[in-house]
Design a protein around this motif. Structure first.
Motif, PDB file in Angstrom:
ATOM      1  N   THR A  81       0.818  -1.204   0.000  1.00  0.00           N
ATOM      2  CA  THR A  81       0.000   0.000   0.000  1.00  0.00           C
ATOM      3  C   THR A  81       0.860   1.265   0.000  1.00  0.00           C
ATOM      4  N   TRP A  82       0.274   2.318  -0.520  1.00  0.00           N
ATOM      5  CA  TRP A  82       0.836   3.672  -0.423  1.00  0.00           C
ATOM      6  C   TRP A  82      -0.117   4.503   0.438  1.00  0.00           C
ATOM      7  N   TYR A  83       0.474   5.263   1.343  1.00  0.00           N
ATOM      8  CA  TYR A  83      -0.240   6.225   2.159  1.00  0.00           C
ATOM      9  C   TYR A  83       0.382   7.598   1.958  1.00  0.00           C
ATOM     10  N   GLU A 120      -4.066  13.588   9.199  1.00  0.00           N
ATOM     11  CA  GLU A 120      -3.792  12.179   9.454  1.00  0.00           C
ATOM     12  C   GLU A 120      -3.204  11.514   8.212  1.00  0.00           C
ATOM     13  N   ARG A 121      -2.589  10.369   8.444  1.00  0.00           N
ATOM     14  CA  ARG A 121      -2.043   9.582   7.347  1.00  0.00           C
ATOM     15  C   ARG A 121      -3.194   8.820   6.687  1.00  0.00           C
ATOM     16  N   ASP A 122      -3.334   8.979   5.385  1.00  0.00           N
ATOM     17  CA  ASP A 122      -4.461   8.399   4.653  1.00  0.00           C
ATOM     18  C   ASP A 122      -3.999   7.408   3.602  1.00  0.00           C
ATOM     19  N   LEU A 123      -4.814   6.389   3.389  1.00  0.00           N
ATOM     20  CA  LEU A 123      -4.547   5.423   2.342  1.00  0.00           C
ATOM     21  C   LEU A 123      -4.715   6.067   0.969  1.00  0.00           C
ATOM     22  N   VAL A 124      -3.766   5.807   0.092  1.00  0.00           N
ATOM     23  CA  VAL A 124      -3.823   6.335  -1.273  1.00  0.00           C
ATOM     24  C   VAL A 124      -4.185   5.235  -2.261  1.00  0.00           C
ATOM     25  N   ALA A 125      -3.462   4.103  -2.168  1.00  0.00           N
ATOM     26  CA  ALA A 125      -3.667   3.032  -3.136  1.00  0.00           C
ATOM     27  C   ALA A 125      -3.151   1.724  -2.564  1.00  0.00           C
ATOM     28  N   TYR A 149       4.223   7.414   1.920  1.00  0.00           N
ATOM     29  CA  TYR A 149       4.812   6.274   2.603  1.00  0.00           C
ATOM     30  C   TYR A 149       4.378   4.969   1.955  1.00  0.00           C
ATOM     31  N   CYS A 150       5.284   4.039   1.958  1.00  0.00           N
ATOM     32  CA  CYS A 150       5.021   2.674   1.544  1.00  0.00           C
ATOM     33  C   CYS A 150       4.762   1.859   2.817  1.00  0.00           C
ATOM     34  N   ARG A 151       3.829   0.933   2.750  1.00  0.00           N
ATOM     35  CA  ARG A 151       3.495   0.135   3.925  1.00  0.00           C
ATOM     36  C   ARG A 151       3.327  -1.334   3.553  1.00  0.00           C
ATOM     37  N   TRP A 152       3.839  -2.187   4.442  1.00  0.00           N
ATOM     38  CA  TRP A 152       3.632  -3.633   4.324  1.00  0.00           C
ATOM     39  C   TRP A 152       2.992  -4.140   5.615  1.00  0.00           C
TER      40      TRP A 152
END
Length: 112
Positions: free
Chosen positions: A35-37, A44-49, A94-97
């Protein structure tokens, strides 16, 4: 250990494009969704894709039709192609796993 390293941010004019990259290591990249945030100042940190292990994608309404998430499994890399950028896209991306693993982020500034 798990590492996520983002790159590709910068300053771009409204209407411009950028491609972000996130190189992952320390886990079986091809087996997991990524995911990208983004987080704008004071927000706040939001989900992008999000992209699943099978390549299915989903996007926040605010970026649909402008951003494209993709992955290159042999390179352990997830991308975010951002087109038609707007000032309100300005944020740290940000990249998230999974739940607890984040990269350090890359700054995107959209301004004339």
């Amino acid at each position: 250990q798990v590492q996520l390293v983002e790159s590709g941010g910068g300053l771009v004019q409204p209407g411009g494009s950028l491609r972000l990259s996130c190189v992952a290591s320390g886990f079986s990249f091809s087996s997991y969704a990524m995911t990208w945030y983004r987080q704008a100042p004071g927000k706040e940190r939001d989900l992008v894709a999000v992209i699943t292990s099978g390549g299915s994608t989903n996007y926040a309404d605010s970026v649909k039709g402008r951003f494209t998430i993709s992955r290159d499994n042999p390179k352990n890399t997830v991308y975010l192609q951002m087109n038609s950028l707007k000032p309100e896209d300005t944020a740290v991306y940000y990249c998230r796993w999974r739940l607890n693993y984040w990269g350090r982020g890359t700054q995107v500034t959209v301004s004339s």
